[in-house]
Design an enzyme around this catalytic site. Structure first.
Site, PDB file in Angstrom:
ATOM      1  N   ARG A 182      30.009  13.086  22.909  1.00 20.99           N
ATOM      2  CA  ARG A 182      30.946  12.765  21.817  1.00 20.99           C
ATOM      3  C   ARG A 182      31.823  13.983  21.540  1.00 20.99           C
ATOM      4  NH1 ARG A 182      29.288  10.400  15.862  1.00 20.99           N
ATOM      5  NH2 ARG A 182      28.067  12.303  15.665  1.00 20.99           N
ATOM      6  N   ASP A 475      24.102  15.811   8.245  1.00 22.06           N
ATOM      7  CA  ASP A 475      25.117  16.329   9.162  1.00 22.06           C
ATOM      8  C   ASP A 475      26.489  16.198   8.505  1.00 22.06           C
ATOM      9  OD1 ASP A 475      25.911  13.716   9.473  1.00 22.06           O
ATOM     10  OD2 ASP A 475      25.252  13.523  11.537  1.00 22.06           O
TER      11      ASP A 475
HETATM   12  C1  LIG Z   1      25.806  10.494  11.161  1.00 17.87           C
HETATM   13  C2  LIG Z   1      25.685  10.903  12.545  1.00 17.87           C
HETATM   14  O1  LIG Z   1      26.628  11.271  13.173  1.00 17.87           O
HETATM   15  S1  LIG Z   1      24.167  10.904  13.239  1.00 17.87           S
HETATM   16  C3  LIG Z   1      24.361  11.791  14.763  1.00 17.87           C
HETATM   17  C4  LIG Z   1      24.550  13.226  14.548  1.00 17.87           C
HETATM   18  N1  LIG Z   1      23.368  13.863  14.013  1.00 17.87           N
HETATM   19  C5  LIG Z   1      22.381  14.249  14.846  1.00 17.87           C
HETATM   20  O2  LIG Z   1      22.499  14.045  16.029  1.00 17.87           O
HETATM   21  C6  LIG Z   1      21.158  14.909  14.277  1.00 17.87           C
HETATM   22  C7  LIG Z   1      20.140  15.126  15.359  1.00 17.87           C
HETATM   23  N2  LIG Z   1      18.914  15.663  14.871  1.00 17.87           N
HETATM   24  C8  LIG Z   1      18.718  16.989  14.714  1.00 17.87           C
HETATM   25  O3  LIG Z   1      19.622  17.764  14.922  1.00 17.87           O
HETATM   26  C9  LIG Z   1      17.338  17.442  14.349  1.00 17.87           C
HETATM   27  O4  LIG Z   1      16.421  16.405  14.467  1.00 17.87           O
HETATM   28  C10 LIG Z   1      17.201  18.029  12.937  1.00 17.87           C
HETATM   29  C11 LIG Z   1      18.111  19.230  12.818  1.00 17.87           C
HETATM   30  C12 LIG Z   1      17.569  17.000  11.897  1.00 17.87           C
HETATM   31  C13 LIG Z   1      15.749  18.456  12.750  1.00 17.87           C
HETATM   32  O5  LIG Z   1      15.447  19.332  13.804  1.00 17.87           O
HETATM   33  P1  LIG Z   1      14.111  20.225  13.803  1.00 17.87           P
HETATM   34  O6  LIG Z   1      13.994  20.907  12.486  1.00 17.87           O
HETATM   35  O7  LIG Z   1      14.109  21.039  15.040  1.00 17.87           O
HETATM   36  O8  LIG Z   1      13.007  19.128  13.870  1.00 17.87           O
HETATM   37  P2  LIG Z   1      11.495  19.342  14.279  1.00 17.87           P
HETATM   38  O9  LIG Z   1      11.043  20.727  13.987  1.00 17.87           O
HETATM   39  O10 LIG Z   1      10.746  18.209  13.690  1.00 17.87           O
HETATM   40  O11 LIG Z   1      11.551  19.173  15.860  1.00 17.87           O
HETATM   41  C14 LIG Z   1      10.372  18.959  16.625  1.00 17.87           C
HETATM   42  C15 LIG Z   1      10.777  18.930  18.074  1.00 17.87           C
HETATM   43  O12 LIG Z   1      11.661  17.829  18.297  1.00 17.87           O
HETATM   44  C16 LIG Z   1      12.872  18.305  18.884  1.00 17.87           C
HETATM   45  N3  LIG Z   1      13.994  17.551  18.338  1.00 17.87           N
HETATM   46  C17 LIG Z   1      14.283  17.281  17.037  1.00 17.87           C
HETATM   47  N4  LIG Z   1      15.369  16.524  16.954  1.00 17.87           N
HETATM   48  C18 LIG Z   1      15.805  16.316  18.218  1.00 17.87           C
HETATM   49  C19 LIG Z   1      16.887  15.610  18.767  1.00 17.87           C
HETATM   50  N5  LIG Z   1      17.744  14.942  17.998  1.00 17.87           N
HETATM   51  N6  LIG Z   1      17.041  15.608  20.103  1.00 17.87           N
HETATM   52  C20 LIG Z   1      16.132  16.256  20.891  1.00 17.87           C
HETATM   53  N7  LIG Z   1      15.083  16.936  20.422  1.00 17.87           N
HETATM   54  C21 LIG Z   1      14.922  16.963  19.107  1.00 17.87           C
HETATM   55  C22 LIG Z   1      12.974  19.754  18.493  1.00 17.87           C
HETATM   56  O13 LIG Z   1      13.782  20.450  19.436  1.00 17.87           O
HETATM   57  C23 LIG Z   1      11.516  20.181  18.517  1.00 17.87           C
HETATM   58  O14 LIG Z   1      11.159  20.409  19.870  1.00 17.87           O
HETATM   59  P3  LIG Z   1       9.956  21.423  20.287  1.00 17.87           P
HETATM   60  O15 LIG Z   1       8.708  20.838  19.749  1.00 17.87           O
HETATM   61  O16 LIG Z   1      10.022  21.437  21.764  1.00 17.87           O
HETATM   62  O17 LIG Z   1      10.302  22.729  19.665  1.00 17.87           O
HETATM   63  O1  LIG Z   2      28.549   9.198  13.478  1.00 16.65           O
HETATM   64  C1  LIG Z   2      27.854   8.456  12.857  1.00 16.65           C
HETATM   65  C2  LIG Z   2      27.967   8.252  11.459  1.00 16.65           C
HETATM   66  O2  LIG Z   2      27.152   7.493  10.904  1.00 16.65           O
HETATM   67  O3  LIG Z   2      28.875   8.858  10.870  1.00 16.65           O
HETATM   68 MG   LIG Z   3      30.183   9.994  12.189  1.00 17.45          MG
END
Ligand SMILES: CC(=O)SCCNC(=O)CCNC(=O)[C@H](O)C(C)(C)COP(=O)(O)OP(=O)(O)OC[C@H]1O[C@@H](n2cnc3c(N)ncnc32)[C@H](O)[C@@H]1OP(=O)(O)O
Ligand SMILES: O=CC(=O)O
Ligand SMILES: [Mg+2]
Length: 575
Positions: A182, A475
């Site tokens: 994206r 986010d």
């Molecule tokens: C409205 C929108 O646009 S939604 C789309 C955009 N938003 C996103 O993509 C958010 C994605 N999620 C994240 O960034 C994360 O989950 C967070 C920041 C919310 C939390 O992250 P953390 O604090 O690292 O979570 P946590 O400590 O529970 O993670 C545990 C494990 O899962 C992994 N993990 C957590 N979230 C993700 C993810 N989305 N993708 C891959 N791995 C992940 C971490 O890297 C960690 O790995 P490890 O055990 O090997 O170290």
């Molecule tokens: O990108 C996703 C959203 O919910 O905003």
């Molecule tokens: Mg969005």
């Protein structure tokens, strides 16, 4: 829209670094790094420059049109279906069939383009990983360029990571998710790359560099002859989708691959775009990979579109869930539209019945975690039964409950495109899509918006675009809801009717809330972190945005000026 040309960015101190080898008219002002230089090769920059030169005026025009639409809404008009494109809405046409490699997208994980996260996401068991340069990424030079390096290695299959603190090695499994990327929205400039003296368009840099370095490998290793695949954010009108279609055609031509190789899922995450879903698919019909409910930005866009409508004040953020009529109508119409046109109708980030939450697993409280997972499952059951072909997870821990909801309801088919058509949704009207969400406004709502908004912005300024706060994922999209809602309540001196005390949101009340919430944040994060990270700067930016006379179009546009650090070219005078 200000593309950043008027802003004087800070220049990095210290000795000048080596320069990048650039084509004519291109100037790279970001820090030099020999790994970045492999991404910013002369040919790759030439490709980006060609895109920028061909499409710059189209992007500027589209941004002008956004301004015109805003002026109309601000003077009382409502968004609606465009009578001039009725033929497209009523016509009998279909998009190109989905590529076999991504016929099954029942669970998609999302995350920023960080190295460890990319490996974890690709290994997570999700069908798709959406690697994000948008809502989940703070677009600093370092994050963007490292993100490109990481994606190149991921597509090559060579990506690895060693976490020193835990002495843990990460590498790809044999089976991995398919990659979608994206790029940023059209509104964001890339101030570290100047083309013909102007900042480049951020998304053309993200798209251009990724496409240039990866199209061939991707098609061979991931796409079974198709690809690369993209998600397109924050589109407001089909003319913006048309620009993307033209960008794709040009890229395909330069790369010498067939028209229709590139595929993209458009996020329907602005209120004006819900009235343009057919038109958007039509513009992208050879390149479409369906639509997605970007629910968080959609709520933000509802508030933004009605920023000057005092009769459309939205209740507390936590009350704007999928049970609200306008949200359900939007998701139902998206399913109907996509399936009628033969493409995927993707659900959104977790979103609960009773209250809204981008839920993430709660590590230290098993009971609360179990309840959250149950809510996740309920939400996903609603999506799959409504006809969505897949949905988003913000965390790997959410994939099992999502699959528990989706697997038994999808039969043996990879998607529901032809099996759930939702003909009754064809009657969804403008009124359905615009209906004001029901609920109340409270002091706690104002406090939460403020506490979360400031903390998110502090993290963003420090380099993190997605953070866990109070067991929820925050986010850029969720933060936008907080600041736009505060702004609107302040503008109209909204009564906090849920508290029954007749309190109105005035600048004085808001100033007190900011002070008290800053105290609370300091207690929660500790004095050291509070002092060393960007909480005060975040508070200044957030407060200014909430109290500005005019609502800023995007929280991240102003904040971006605070993360740009330009480096002078060797031998050139500093600006
Ligand atoms: C409205 C929108 O646009 S939604 C789309 C955009 N938003 C996103 O993509 C958010 C994605 N999620 C994240 O960034 C994360 O989950 C967070 C920041 C919310 C939390 O992250 P953390 O604090 O690292 O979570 P946590 O400590 O529970 O993670 C545990 C494990 O899962 C992994 N993990 C957590 N979230 C993700 C993810 N989305 N993708 C891959 N791995 C992940 C971490 O890297 C960690 O790995 P490890 O055990 O090997 O170290
Ligand atoms: O990108 C996703 C959203 O919910 O905003
Ligand atoms: Mg969005």
């Amino acid at each position: 829209m200000d593309l950043g040309t008027s802003y004087q960015y800070p220049v990095a101190p210290g000795p000048e670094a080596d320069g990048y080898e650039v084509p004519q008219g291109v100037d790279v002002r970001g820090r030099y790094d020999h790994e970045f230089a492999k991404i910013l090769s002369k040919d790759a920059l030439q490709f980006v420059a060609e895109l920028q030169r061909e499409f710059k005026s189209h992007v500027k025009y589209a941004m002008e049109c956004r301004k015109e639409a805003k002026a109309k809404y601000n003077s009382g008009a409502l968004p609606g279906f465009d009578p001039t494109t009725k033929k497209i809405r009523e016509g009998d046409w279909c998009c190109a069939a989905p590529p076999p490699a991504v016929a099954d997208r029942r669970v998609e994980i999302t995350g920023p383009v960080e190295r460890k996260m990319i490996i974890n996401a690709l290994n997570s068991g999700a069908k798709v990983f959406m690697a994000d340069f948008e809502d989940a990424l703070s677009p600093s030079w370092e994050n963007l360029m490292k993100g490109q390096v990481n994606l190149r290695d991921a597509v090559n299959g060579t990506i690895s990571f060693h976490e020193k603190a835990r002495n843990k090695d990460y590498k790809l499994n044999d089976q991995i998710a398919k990659l979608f990327v994206r790029p940023r929205g059209w509104h964001l400039p890339e101030a570290h790359i100047l083309i013909d003296g102007e900042p480049a368009t951020g998304c053309l840099v993200d798209f251009g560099l990724y496409f240039y370095h990866n199209f061939a490998n991707f098609r061979e290793k991931q796409g079974d002859g198709f690809g690369p695949f993209f998600y397109l954010p924050k589109i407001e009108h089909s003319r913006e989708a048309k620009i993307w279609n033209n960008v794709f055609e040009k890229a395909e031509k330069i790369a010498g691959i067939e028209n229709g190789s590139i595929r993209a899922t458009v996020l329907i995450e602005t209120l004006p775009a819900v009235f343009q879903m057919n038109e958007i698919l039509y513009e992208l019909r050879d390149h479409s990979a369906g639509l997605n409910c970007g629910r968080w930005d959609y709520i933000f866009s509802y508030i933004k579109t009605f920023q000057s409508h005092p009769d459309r004040l939205v209740p507390d953020r936590v009350q704007v869930g999928m049970s609200q009529h306008f949200m359900r109508s939007y998701s139902d119409l998206l399913i109907y539209t996509c399936h009628r046109r033969g493409v995927h109708a993707m659900g959104g980030m977790l979103f609960l019945f009773i209250e809204q939450a981008a839920q993430i697993p709660i590590r230290d409280n098993p009971q609360a975690n179990e309840k959250a997972m149950e809510l996740v499952k309920m939400d996903k059951l609603r999506e799959v039964k409504a006809g969505h072909d897949g949905t988003w997870a913000a965390h790997p821990g959410l994939i099992p409950p999502i699959l528990e909801a989706f697997n038994p309801n999808m039969g043996n088919a990879p998607n529901q495109i032809w099996s759930i058509t939702r003909p009754e949704a064809s009657s969804i009207s403008e009124e359905d899509l615009l209906q004001l969400p029901r609920g109340v406004r409270t002091m706690e709502g104002l406090r939460l918006n403020t506490r979360v908004g400031i903390q998110y912005l502090a993290a963003w300024l420090t380099g993190s675009g997605a953070v866990p706060l109070y067991n929820l994922m925050e986010d850029a999209a969720t933060a936008e809801i907080s600041r736009a809602q505060n702004w609107q309540w302040l503008k109209f001196r909204a009564e906090l009717d849920g508290d029954g005390l007749g309190v109105k949101v005035t600048p004085e009340l808001f100033a007190r809330v900011v002070e008290e919430e800053m105290d609370r944040i300091q207690k929660e994060v500790g004095s050291d972190k509070f002092k060393s990270e960007n909480y005060k700067e975040a508070c200044t930016i957030f407060t200014r945005q909430c109290t500005a006379t005019e609502l800023d179009d995007f929280l991240t546009l102003d904040a971006y000026n605070h993360i740009v650090i330009q480096h002078p070219k060797p031998g050139m005078p500093r600006l």
